[in-house]
Motif scaffolding. Structure first.
Motif, PDB file in Angstrom:
ATOM      1  N   GLU A 163      37.584  45.338  44.065  1.00  0.00           N
ATOM      2  CA  GLU A 163      38.769  44.569  43.682  1.00  0.00           C
ATOM      3  C   GLU A 163      39.430  45.173  42.442  1.00  0.00           C
ATOM      4  O   GLU A 163      40.655  45.256  42.371  1.00  0.00           O
ATOM      5  N   ILE A 164      38.615  45.615  41.488  1.00  0.00           N
ATOM      6  CA  ILE A 164      39.174  46.206  40.268  1.00  0.00           C
ATOM      7  C   ILE A 164      39.906  47.505  40.597  1.00  0.00           C
ATOM      8  O   ILE A 164      41.026  47.729  40.131  1.00  0.00           O
ATOM      9  N   VAL A 165      39.297  48.343  41.411  1.00  0.00           N
ATOM     10  CA  VAL A 165      39.942  49.613  41.786  1.00  0.00           C
ATOM     11  C   VAL A 165      41.262  49.326  42.508  1.00  0.00           C
ATOM     12  O   VAL A 165      42.285  49.967  42.238  1.00  0.00           O
ATOM     13  N   TYR A 166      41.247  48.323  43.369  1.00  0.00           N
ATOM     14  CA  TYR A 166      42.458  47.957  44.109  1.00  0.00           C
ATOM     15  C   TYR A 166      43.563  47.478  43.146  1.00  0.00           C
ATOM     16  O   TYR A 166      44.721  47.862  43.258  1.00  0.00           O
ATOM     17  N   GLN A 167      43.173  46.634  42.187  1.00  0.00           N
ATOM     18  CA  GLN A 167      44.148  46.114  41.221  1.00  0.00           C
ATOM     19  C   GLN A 167      44.667  47.222  40.299  1.00  0.00           C
ATOM     20  O   GLN A 167      45.831  47.214  39.915  1.00  0.00           O
ATOM     21  N   LEU A 168      43.781  48.150  39.952  1.00  0.00           N
ATOM     22  CA  LEU A 168      44.215  49.289  39.123  1.00  0.00           C
ATOM     23  C   LEU A 168      45.252  50.113  39.873  1.00  0.00           C
ATOM     24  O   LEU A 168      46.260  50.531  39.297  1.00  0.00           O
ATOM     25  N   LYS A 173      41.623  36.921  37.788  1.00  0.00           N
ATOM     26  CA  LYS A 173      42.176  37.092  39.127  1.00  0.00           C
ATOM     27  C   LYS A 173      41.169  36.927  40.250  1.00  0.00           C
ATOM     28  O   LYS A 173      41.385  36.191  41.207  1.00  0.00           O
ATOM     29  N   TYR A 174      40.081  37.598  40.139  1.00  0.00           N
ATOM     30  CA  TYR A 174      39.164  37.685  41.275  1.00  0.00           C
ATOM     31  C   TYR A 174      38.283  36.455  41.409  1.00  0.00           C
ATOM     32  O   TYR A 174      37.564  36.107  40.500  1.00  0.00           O
ATOM     33  N   ARG A 175      38.352  35.787  42.538  1.00  0.00           N
ATOM     34  CA  ARG A 175      37.502  34.624  42.769  1.00  0.00           C
ATOM     35  C   ARG A 175      37.095  34.612  44.225  1.00  0.00           C
ATOM     36  O   ARG A 175      37.687  33.953  45.041  1.00  0.00           O
ATOM     37  N   LYS A 176      36.117  35.387  44.574  1.00  0.00           N
ATOM     38  CA  LYS A 176      35.679  35.358  45.966  1.00  0.00           C
ATOM     39  C   LYS A 176      34.763  34.165  46.193  1.00  0.00           C
ATOM     40  O   LYS A 176      34.868  33.438  47.147  1.00  0.00           O
ATOM     41  N   ARG A 213      28.839  40.235  37.022  1.00  0.00           N
ATOM     42  CA  ARG A 213      28.219  39.824  38.282  1.00  0.00           C
ATOM     43  C   ARG A 213      26.720  40.110  38.272  1.00  0.00           C
ATOM     44  O   ARG A 213      26.274  41.076  37.649  1.00  0.00           O
ATOM     45  N   ASP A 214      25.980  39.262  38.993  1.00  0.00           N
ATOM     46  CA  ASP A 214      24.519  39.367  38.978  1.00  0.00           C
ATOM     47  C   ASP A 214      23.957  40.183  40.133  1.00  0.00           C
ATOM     48  O   ASP A 214      23.024  40.954  39.961  1.00  0.00           O
ATOM     49  N   THR A 215      24.493  39.988  41.310  1.00  0.00           N
ATOM     50  CA  THR A 215      23.899  40.648  42.481  1.00  0.00           C
ATOM     51  C   THR A 215      24.658  41.930  42.815  1.00  0.00           C
ATOM     52  O   THR A 215      25.834  42.073  42.478  1.00  0.00           O
ATOM     53  N   SER A 216      23.957  42.827  43.510  1.00  0.00           N
ATOM     54  CA  SER A 216      24.589  44.113  43.844  1.00  0.00           C
ATOM     55  C   SER A 216      25.772  43.915  44.788  1.00  0.00           C
ATOM     56  O   SER A 216      26.766  44.633  44.719  1.00  0.00           O
ATOM     57  N   GLU A 217      25.668  42.919  45.647  1.00  0.00           N
ATOM     58  CA  GLU A 217      26.765  42.654  46.598  1.00  0.00           C
ATOM     59  C   GLU A 217      28.023  42.189  45.849  1.00  0.00           C
ATOM     60  O   GLU A 217      29.130  42.680  46.103  1.00  0.00           O
ATOM     61  N   ASP A 218      27.832  41.264  44.920  1.00  0.00           N
ATOM     62  CA  ASP A 218      28.967  40.763  44.128  1.00  0.00           C
ATOM     63  C   ASP A 218      29.563  41.880  43.268  1.00  0.00           C
ATOM     64  O   ASP A 218      30.774  41.956  43.077  1.00  0.00           O
ATOM     65  N   ARG A 219      28.680  42.721  42.751  1.00  0.00           N
ATOM     66  CA  ARG A 219      29.157  43.837  41.912  1.00  0.00           C
ATOM     67  C   ARG A 219      30.003  44.806  42.729  1.00  0.00           C
ATOM     68  O   ARG A 219      31.040  45.276  42.274  1.00  0.00           O
ATOM     69  N   GLU A 220      29.555  45.068  43.940  1.00  0.00           N
ATOM     70  CA  GLU A 220      30.283  45.979  44.825  1.00  0.00           C
ATOM     71  C   GLU A 220      31.671  45.402  45.145  1.00  0.00           C
ATOM     72  O   GLU A 220      32.676  46.115  45.103  1.00  0.00           O
TER      73      GLU A 220
END
Lengths: 181, 159
Positions: free
Chosen positions: B36-41, B69-72, B24-31
């Motif tokens: 999402e990754i923590v949730y999936q883990l 999986k993740y496609r916001k 991801r490029d922007t800080s918002e997208d990274r957050e």
């Protein structure tokens, strides 16, 4: 800077998240497209259960004919079955495998979703059309136009859904192609 | 179990930061992706049997989430043109930033390979995580290095 030099920079830690932040993350709702679809599936299923119950228990003043009731139950049953199948598919985990397998599973899921969206839309719009066709005397042109609008609305809604899933499907195809070749 | 999980993620969260940074490029997208990754883990944690190393498992879920999986939002497709535009901005670490931007132009599969390569994973481990052959990992890495060299030094290809 070369890739090997970047390895050193790569290991440097960024601002770490606190335990409290991590705890919040696991209790937060996910924003994935699958989660949103699941939510929509639940809402639609509830609506499909309420619809025949309200229709068959006398809110309609006139006594309904048997074939009308059967059509209503059939439409609702198809909708509920579709949503339960979709929910089951969306709940199935597929992240504990390697990337290629994971992508293939998502692809199969998307293809199933597209197929069911088309089948369900055809059944629903067909049922709606037949329901009004037999029930409504087509004296007024406005009623006919309204029915057509309803059917077209269902088809447009499904087309939008299928288009969205196909876009995602193409993205998965691109990823698979990039991975395999 | 929750506390145990939080403890594990807390120790190894750097892996998630790395994946997020690459994808991801922007800080918002990274957050968003981090969450999402923590949730999936967390969702996948009960199924973790301990056969693979915990770091490998975290990488597996993080990469699968980022790609499959993740496609916001629609992910923007990068081009060399966007790289040049981005380079016009002044930076404290221009060399490093150039390399990161060049990496961000790679496709999703190449990003996965380079992420694992930068973390010193062996070819065999990368192959297992991605579901491709060991020789294919070598081929991919070679291509990625060539691509990055060309992106960072466009003139080298002209000779």
């Amino acid at each position: 800077m070369t890739l090997d030099e970047l390895k050193l920079d790569w290991q440097q830690s960024v601002a770490p998240k606190s335990d409290t932040e991590l705890q919040q993350m696991i209790s937060q709702k996910t924003s994935s497209v699958f989660y949103r679809t699941k939510l929509k599936t639940i809402i639609e299923t509830i609506a499909l259960i309420i619809f025949p119950v309200v229709f068959l228990t006398g809110l309609d003043a006139k006594r309904n004919e048997d074939w009308v009731n059967i059509l209503v139950i059939l439409t609702a049953a198809v909708g509920i079955a579709n949503n339960l199948w979709l929910y089951h598919g969306l709940s199935a985990e597929h992240l504990n495998t390697n990337l290629k397998e994971s992508l293939l599973k998502v692809k199969r899921k998307l293809q199933g979703q597209i197929l069911f969206a088309v089948v369900f839309s055809s059944l629903l719009s067909g049922s709606v059309f037949l329901f009004f066709f037999f029930r409504t005397p087509f004296i007024l042109e406005k009623i006919g136009a309204l029915i057509l609008l309803l059917v077209v609305g269902i088809i447009i809604r499904t087309s939008a859904e299928v288009w969205r899933w196909q876009k995602l499907n193409r993205y998965i195809d691109q990823c698979l192609f990039a991975l395999i070749h | 179990m929750k506390q145990e999980f939080i403890h594990i993620i807390s120790i190894h969260q750097n892996i998630i930061h790395k994946v997020v940074r690459i994808y991801r490029d922007t800080s918002e997208d990274r957050e968003d992706l981090f969450q999402e990754i923590v949730y999936q883990l967390w969702k996948s944690y009960p199924a973790y049997e301990g056969r693979a190393k915990i770091t490998t498992w975290i990488y597996q879920i993080a990469l699968n989430t980022a790609i499959a999986k993740y496609r916001k939002k629609q992910i923007s497709t990068h081009s060399t043109k966007s790289l040049e535009v981005a380079l016009e901005k002044p930076s404290v670490h221009p060399e490093r930033d150039r390399l990161y931007r060049a990496i961000s132009t790679l496709n999703e599969a190449e990003k996965a390979v380079i992420t694992l390569y930068l973390d010193d994973y062996r070819y065999e481990e990368i192959a297992n995580m991605l579901g491709i052959t060991i020789s294919h990992v070598g081929v991919k890495l070679h291509r990625i290095k060539e691509k990055l060299t060309h992106l960072l030094n466009p003139c080298t290809n002209d000779t």
